[in-house]
Scaffold this motif. Structure first.
Motif, PDB file in Angstrom:
ATOM      1  N   UNK A 182     -31.107  41.728 -13.589  1.00  0.00           N
ATOM      2  CA  UNK A 182     -31.255  42.837 -12.769  1.00  0.00           C
ATOM      3  C   UNK A 182     -32.321  42.598 -11.607  1.00  0.00           C
ATOM      4  N   UNK A 183     -32.861  41.425 -11.638  1.00  0.00           N
ATOM      5  CA  UNK A 183     -33.682  40.870 -10.517  1.00  0.00           C
ATOM      6  C   UNK A 183     -32.981  40.489  -9.400  1.00  0.00           C
ATOM      7  N   UNK A 184     -31.466  40.149  -9.782  1.00  0.00           N
ATOM      8  CA  UNK A 184     -30.503  39.844  -8.616  1.00  0.00           C
ATOM      9  C   UNK A 184     -30.443  41.047  -7.732  1.00  0.00           C
ATOM     10  N   UNK A 185     -31.438  41.417  -6.636  1.00  0.00           N
ATOM     11  CA  UNK A 185     -31.257  42.751  -6.083  1.00  0.00           C
ATOM     12  C   UNK A 185     -30.246  42.615  -4.934  1.00  0.00           C
ATOM     13  N   UNK A 222     -29.906  48.265 -12.900  1.00  0.00           N
ATOM     14  CA  UNK A 222     -30.949  47.503 -12.194  1.00  0.00           C
ATOM     15  C   UNK A 222     -30.042  47.148 -10.894  1.00  0.00           C
ATOM     16  N   UNK A 223     -28.861  47.170 -10.790  1.00  0.00           N
ATOM     17  CA  UNK A 223     -28.049  46.634  -9.739  1.00  0.00           C
ATOM     18  C   UNK A 223     -27.654  47.586  -8.767  1.00  0.00           C
ATOM     19  N   UNK A 224     -28.536  47.983  -7.760  1.00  0.00           N
ATOM     20  CA  UNK A 224     -28.199  49.239  -6.825  1.00  0.00           C
ATOM     21  C   UNK A 224     -27.381  48.740  -5.793  1.00  0.00           C
ATOM     22  N   UNK A 225     -27.349  47.274  -5.536  1.00  0.00           N
ATOM     23  CA  UNK A 225     -26.354  46.930  -4.176  1.00  0.00           C
ATOM     24  C   UNK A 225     -24.968  46.544  -4.772  1.00  0.00           C
ATOM     25  N   UNK A 226     -24.727  46.741  -6.072  1.00  0.00           N
ATOM     26  CA  UNK A 226     -23.471  46.190  -6.378  1.00  0.00           C
ATOM     27  C   UNK A 226     -22.267  47.090  -5.990  1.00  0.00           C
ATOM     28  N   UNK A 227     -21.351  46.285  -5.334  1.00  0.00           N
ATOM     29  CA  UNK A 227     -20.023  46.854  -4.867  1.00  0.00           C
ATOM     30  C   UNK A 227     -18.849  46.954  -5.668  1.00  0.00           C
ATOM     31  N   UNK A 228     -18.852  45.443  -6.222  1.00  0.00           N
ATOM     32  CA  UNK A 228     -17.587  45.382  -7.147  1.00  0.00           C
ATOM     33  C   UNK A 228     -18.004  44.742  -8.594  1.00  0.00           C
ATOM     34  N   UNK A 229     -17.585  45.381  -9.523  1.00  0.00           N
ATOM     35  CA  UNK A 229     -17.704  44.892 -10.810  1.00  0.00           C
ATOM     36  C   UNK A 229     -16.710  44.814 -11.767  1.00  0.00           C
ATOM     37  N   UNK A 230     -16.370  43.459 -11.896  1.00  0.00           N
ATOM     38  CA  UNK A 230     -15.243  42.969 -12.700  1.00  0.00           C
ATOM     39  C   UNK A 230     -15.280  42.588 -14.129  1.00  0.00           C
ATOM     40  N   UNK A 231     -15.184  43.457 -14.977  1.00  0.00           N
ATOM     41  CA  UNK A 231     -15.447  43.217 -16.564  1.00  0.00           C
ATOM     42  C   UNK A 231     -14.347  43.114 -17.284  1.00  0.00           C
ATOM     43  N   UNK A 232     -13.287  42.924 -16.734  1.00  0.00           N
ATOM     44  CA  UNK A 232     -11.824  42.949 -17.414  1.00  0.00           C
ATOM     45  C   UNK A 232     -11.928  41.905 -18.688  1.00  0.00           C
TER      46      UNK A 232
END
Length: 151
Positions: A60-63, A84-94
């Motif tokens: 979560x520190x990887x802002x 914690x990841x408010x800047x995250x645009x793409x999440x790939x958890x396949x």
């Protein structure tokens, strides 16, 4: 003296956990400084196709992180990271073992694409429908029986 790496690809290795050096400056400096991360500049992180069982809260520190790919691992819980990841645009958890999506995902207001195919999900939280920028959602091959009314 921080690292300036923006893209890190550790795809297809034998990692069982995410190396602390990535998110914890104290692991590669003799005197840890508070409030900073190992690679604060990291924008794109791909740790897909490894043996990762959990995502450490320290991630979560990887802002600055905008794309996170941990597909094809064995992760069950994504709560600490997501909130914690408010800047995250793409999440790939396949293709993981994710049991549920935390309500806190609504804090990730930059999310545009979420790929959760081939997991163990039984429902999606209502809060997912409140993501203002969400354009693509993949939840194929799970155990979902209903869809949030908030979409």
């Amino acid at each position: 003296a921080g690292m300036r790496i923006q893209t890190l690809t550790l795809r297809g290795n034998n990692f069982l956990s995410i190396p602390a050096v990535i998110y914890d400056i104290g692991s590669w400096m003799k005197t840890p400084s508070k409030g900073t991360s190992g690679i604060p500049s990291l924008v794109h992180f791909d740790i897909s196709r490894n043996g990762i069982i959990s995502l450490p809260s320290g991630m979560g520190r990887l802002k600055m992180l905008q794309t996170l790919n941990f597909s094809h691992n064995k992760v069950r819980n994504i709560t600490y990271v997501i909130e914690a990841l408010e800047m995250l645009r793409e999440l790939n958890a396949v293709d993981n073992n994710i049991l549920s999506i935390p309500t806190e995902i609504s804090r990730c207001t930059s999310l545009e694409e979420i790929q959760l195919d081939h997991n163990e999900l039984t429902f999606l939280p209502e809060s997912m429908g409140n993501l203002p920028r969400l354009k693509a959602l993949g939840v194929a091959h799970n155990h979902i029986t209903s869809f949030p009314l908030s979409f």
